[in-house]
Write an enzyme that holds these catalytic residues in place. Structure first.
Site, short mmCIF file in Angstrom:
data_model
loop_
_atom_site.label_atom_id
_atom_site.label_comp_id
_atom_site.label_asym_id
_atom_site.label_seq_id
_atom_site.Cartn_x
_atom_site.Cartn_y
_atom_site.Cartn_z
N ILE A 105 0.60 -0.73 0.11
CA ILE A 105 0.04 -0.53 0.33
C ILE A 105 0.73 1.76 -0.34
O ILE A 105 1.91 1.07 0.66
CB ILE A 105 -1.18 0.02 1.48
CG1 ILE A 105 -1.74 1.07 1.23
CG2 ILE A 105 -0.32 0.37 2.63
CD1 ILE A 105 -2.94 1.50 2.18
N CYS A 106 0.52 2.22 -0.46
CA CYS A 106 0.96 3.04 -0.76
C CYS A 106 2.14 3.47 -1.18
O CYS A 106 2.42 3.54 -2.61
CB CYS A 106 1.02 4.40 0.59
SG CYS A 106 0.92 5.60 0.93
N HIS A 107 2.78 3.80 -0.10
CA HIS A 107 4.96 3.91 -0.56
C HIS A 107 5.79 3.09 -1.37
O HIS A 107 6.57 2.62 -1.33
CB HIS A 107 5.70 4.92 -0.24
CG HIS A 107 5.06 6.42 -0.37
ND1 HIS A 107 4.51 7.24 0.41
CD2 HIS A 107 5.63 7.73 -0.96
CE1 HIS A 107 3.82 8.51 -0.43
NE2 HIS A 107 5.11 8.39 -0.83
#
Length: 180
Positions: A105-107
């Protein structure tokens, strides 16, 4: 199923660790905190220090063989550190080579780029990773959650903390279907 949650010693976005962790517990899985060092990790709430969590296993002393799946929480510093650690990158790559499901998730997809496992896959992430993912051979989409089954394993990705509910539902469904 034992699920590895891989984080750096500091910099993980706390909510991206704790919500998927609790979802795994609620679904009857055994989450295991894996890091590059023993001791504790320091989580963050954006740029502010949050809680610490005890490391249960250390990269280099454990292997993908011990787990049914891998979750990579985000935070900007977390994957940036992990992608510079050869043992962490090899640990991630092993999940792909063994055909085990992975969720990021995300970065967190930065670590996947370094492991060279995104070529030919469709992913989502925090928008600033779009060019990095495309340059690594992935197709980037702006979706709440993306499940890619191109390759030896399934990969679940999400963009940001606001997508956590959909992320948790998707990764638990995929991990459950992979036989845990």
């Amino acid at each position: 199923m034992r699920i590895a949650f891989l984080t750096a010693p500091e910099g993980v976005e706390q909510v991206e660790l704790t919500e998927p962790w609790q979802a795994a517990v609620d679904a009857g899985h055994e989450p295991v905190l894996v890091s590059t060092q023993s001791g504790k990790i320091q989580a963050f709430d954006h740029l502010d220090k949050a809680d610490t969590f005890p490391v249960q296993e250390v990269v280099g002393e454990t292997s993908a063989d011990s787990f049914g799946g891998l979750v990579l929480p985000g935070g900007v510093a977390n994957p940036d550190f992990l992608r510079t650690d050869e043992k962490a990158v090899a640990f991630v790559r092993d999940f792909f080579e063994q055909g085990r499901p992975v969720a990021a998730i995300c970065h967190a997809p930065w670590t996947l780029v370094e492991a060279d496992v995104v070529r030919g896959r469709v992913l989502t992430s925090w928008p600033s990773l779009r060019t990095d993912l495309r340059n690594a051979g992935a197709t980037w989409v702006d979706e709440q959650v993306q499940i890619c089954d191109h390759g030896p394993n399934k990969l679940v990705t999400s963009r940001k903390p606001d997508d956590l509910k959909a992320f948790c539902e998707a990764y638990l469904e995929v991990f459950g279907s992979e036989g845990g």
